[in-house]
Design a protein around this motif. Structure first.
Motif, short mmCIF file in Angstrom:
data_model
loop_
_atom_site.label_atom_id
_atom_site.label_comp_id
_atom_site.label_asym_id
_atom_site.label_seq_id
_atom_site.Cartn_x
_atom_site.Cartn_y
_atom_site.Cartn_z
N LEU A 167 -7.46 -10.15 0.56
CA LEU A 167 -6.01 -10.01 0.34
C LEU A 167 -5.64 -8.59 -0.07
CD1 LEU A 167 -5.26 -13.40 -1.46
CD2 LEU A 167 -4.28 -12.64 0.72
N TRP A 168 -6.45 -8.00 -0.94
CA TRP A 168 -6.16 -6.63 -1.40
C TRP A 168 -6.23 -5.64 -0.24
CZ3 TRP A 168 -4.42 -4.73 -5.99
CH2 TRP A 168 -4.51 -3.34 -6.18
N ASN A 169 -7.33 -5.68 0.50
CA ASN A 169 -7.50 -4.77 1.63
C ASN A 169 -6.49 -5.04 2.74
OD1 ASN A 169 -10.04 -2.98 1.23
ND2 ASN A 169 -10.73 -5.00 0.57
N SER A 170 -6.15 -6.30 2.91
CA SER A 170 -5.17 -6.67 3.92
C SER A 170 -3.80 -6.09 3.57
CB SER A 170 -5.09 -8.20 4.04
OG SER A 170 -4.04 -8.57 4.90
N LEU A 171 -3.37 -6.26 2.32
CA LEU A 171 -2.07 -5.73 1.89
C LEU A 171 -2.04 -4.22 2.04
CD1 LEU A 171 0.72 -6.07 0.65
CD2 LEU A 171 -0.35 -6.00 -1.63
N PHE A 172 -3.11 -3.55 1.65
CA PHE A 172 -3.17 -2.09 1.78
C PHE A 172 -3.03 -1.67 3.23
CE2 PHE A 172 -5.00 2.08 2.13
CZ PHE A 172 -4.65 2.73 0.96
N THR A 179 -0.73 3.92 -4.49
CA THR A 179 -0.49 4.24 -3.08
C THR A 179 0.30 3.14 -2.39
OG1 THR A 179 -2.59 5.46 -3.03
CG2 THR A 179 -1.62 4.88 -0.91
N MET A 180 -0.05 1.89 -2.67
CA MET A 180 0.67 0.77 -2.05
C MET A 180 2.13 0.72 -2.49
SD MET A 180 -2.01 -2.41 -1.66
CE MET A 180 -2.78 -2.40 -3.27
N VAL A 181 2.36 0.95 -3.78
CA VAL A 181 3.73 0.92 -4.31
C VAL A 181 4.59 1.97 -3.62
CG1 VAL A 181 5.17 1.42 -6.33
CG2 VAL A 181 3.17 -0.07 -6.55
N PHE A 182 4.08 3.18 -3.51
CA PHE A 182 4.88 4.25 -2.90
C PHE A 182 4.98 4.11 -1.38
CE2 PHE A 182 4.37 6.18 -7.05
CZ PHE A 182 5.62 6.78 -7.23
N MET A 183 3.96 3.55 -0.74
CA MET A 183 4.09 3.29 0.70
C MET A 183 5.22 2.30 0.95
SD MET A 183 0.29 3.27 2.46
CE MET A 183 -0.42 1.97 1.45
#
Length: 484
Positions: free
Chosen positions: A302-307, A240-244
């Motif tokens: 960091l993970w939740n922040s990036l998302f 999801t992050m990659v495509f966003m």
């Protein structure tokens, strides 16, 4: 003004919606004729008849004026909203007229805000239609229209130049008519890639296609109440992050990189600026999440922040965490990204990173001019030097955007929305970001606000999606006695 020409071209846009309604009917039949079948059949019939009617009684013509072009763009979007609400309103449940309208506008504008408190209560066919509105709106109702109109048509050329902003055209060295096809190629190519990636990560095919349509359109409608968080899968979150990210950068740059088999097109100042802002605000938000105790460790923060930053910057309404429990100071960290959002030529909304970078450069140029009056100071974007005539319209748009935020906030507060949400929700809707904060946040819904506030926010979504000027042009024509 030739209304026959207008309705004939608007008919194309309605037929696109009718096509996806038909696919939704098939989905309903495959799922045992679920409860939305009748609503979808009636909606399809109405939409198809209204869409095909002008082709039967109106002769084909290539003549189109500037005013007619703006009316075609505005009416194509507006009537898509109207027919888009039919499946919801006819199905019933939580969908009152104002709620059906809100969900339709939010879908087509790829905003991702919702009035649903229980998304999983919807039948699969209606969930599919809901994601389909994202897919149609992501590429653009008018762009679908342009793909159908014959390539050599003067109508297509004029509408293309109206629909594409100068920012979009400036990033891809080719004709405007070809840019439409380039964006369509990349957009349509992203869908099977996202679908395959989701399936490989463990999603069932139905959830995968719905989320693929949502993420490629950077809309954010999910089939689950807990959004992406419901799958509890790092792999799905990563996809999801990659495509966003990919769908919030200029599709022209992606196309040029593919056809040239080189990463040189990605050496773009706007892309670097956007990526840098995502990185900076990811770090700031991670500090906020860890410091406030929302996340227990730095890895999770960091993970939740990036998302979350990618959700905001790409204007995707997905979620992992419920921001209703975040301190307001933490929620405010992403406010800049909610205004700026992604790059021109992408499916993201907002002010666009291009204009923000241009604003910074123009401000720097003005300061240098004050300090060094005799020096030659020019605004440079990459290898190009921009004239004042090129810069001024975008600075004017920034000022107009800021003015609209102020007006939207004041009207929202007057309609009974609390102070925090009047500010955050107005920005979220005008920028097509979607979720706000508190009860209107990532795991909440807009169901509790007044009907007046819902209509105001849908108007904000509309303005943000078509970038204000077409609406202003049509409004000006309504008050212009010479418009006929």
């Amino acid at each position: 003004m030739n209304w026959k020409v207008i309705f004939r071209n608007v008919g194309y846009a309605l037929l696109v919606s009718a096509l996806f309604m038909f696919v939704s009917i098939v989905v309903s039949m495959l799922n045992g004729n679920d409860s939305a079948l009748a609503a979808l059949i009636i909606s399809f019939t109405i939409t198809f008849i209204v869409g095909v009617f002008p082709f039967i009684f109106v002769k084909k013509t290539n003549a189109i004026t500037l005013k007619e072009g703006y009316v075609i763009i505005t009416m194509s979007w507006f009537l898509s909203f109207v027919v888009g609400m039919l499946p919801y309103a006819l199905w019933g449940g939580p969908f009152t007229i104002q709620n059906a309208w809100f969900e339709s506008v939010s879908g087509f504008t790829t905003t991702g805000a919702t009035i649903l408190d229980n998304i999983e209560a919807l039948p699969k066919s209606l969930l599919f239609w809901r994601s389909s509105t994202h897919f149609i709106g992501g590429l653009g109702v008018v762009v679908f229209l342009l793909l159908i109109i014959p390539g050599a048509s003067p109508i297509k050329m004029r509408l293309t130049n109206m629909e594409l902003s100068s920012l979009t055209k400036g990033n891809v060295p080719t004709r405007a008519n070809k840019i439409v096809k380039i964006f369509a190629y990349v957009y349509l190519g992203m869908l099977p890639l996202a679908f395959a990636a989701y399936v490989l990560c463990g999603m069932n095919p139905f959830d995968a296609i719905c989320h693929a349509m949502s993420v490629v359109a950077t809309g954010g409608f999910s089939t689950r109440n807990a959004s992406i968080g419901a799958f509890d899968s790092r792999a799905i979150e990563a996809v999801t992050m990659v495509f966003m990210y990919l769908c919030s950068i200029n599709f022209g740059l992606i196309y040029l990189s593919i056809v040239s088999r080189s990463l040189k097109p990605l050496n773009n100042p706007v892309l670097k600026f956007f990526t840098g802002m995502v990185a900076v605000f990811t770090i700031f938000l991670a500090i906020g999440l860890k410091g406030s105790g929302v996340c227990e460790n730095w890895a999770g923060a960091l993970w939740n922040s990036l998302f979350h930053v990618l959700c905001v910057s790409s204007t995707s309404g997905f979620a992992l965490l419920d921001n209703a429990f975040w301190p307001m100071s933490v929620c405010s960290i992403t406010l800049f990204m909610a205004i700026m959002c992604g790059c021109s030529g992408s499916t993201s909304g907002g002010l666009k990173a291009d204009r923000v970078l241009l604003l910074f450069k123009a401000t720097g140029r003005r300061i240098n001019t004050i300090l060094h009056p005799t020096a030659v100071n020019e605004v440079k974007m990459g290898r190009h030097f921009l004239r004042d005539d090129d810069v001024a319209p975008h600075l004017l748009y920034v000022a107009l955007y800021a003015l609209l935020i102020i007006v939207a906030v004041l009207l929202s507060f007057a309609l009974g929305v609390d102070a925090n949400n009047s500010f955050f929700a107005s920005i979220a809707c005008l920028s097509n970001v979607g979720p706000s904060v508190g009860d209107l946040g990532t795991m909440g819904s807009f169901n509790s606000i007044s009907a007046g506030a819902k209509f105001l926010y849908t108007f904000d979504m509309f303005l943000g999606r078509i970038e204000i000027y077409p609406i202003l042009a049509v409004v000006a024509m309504l008050f212009d006695r010479r418009r006929m």
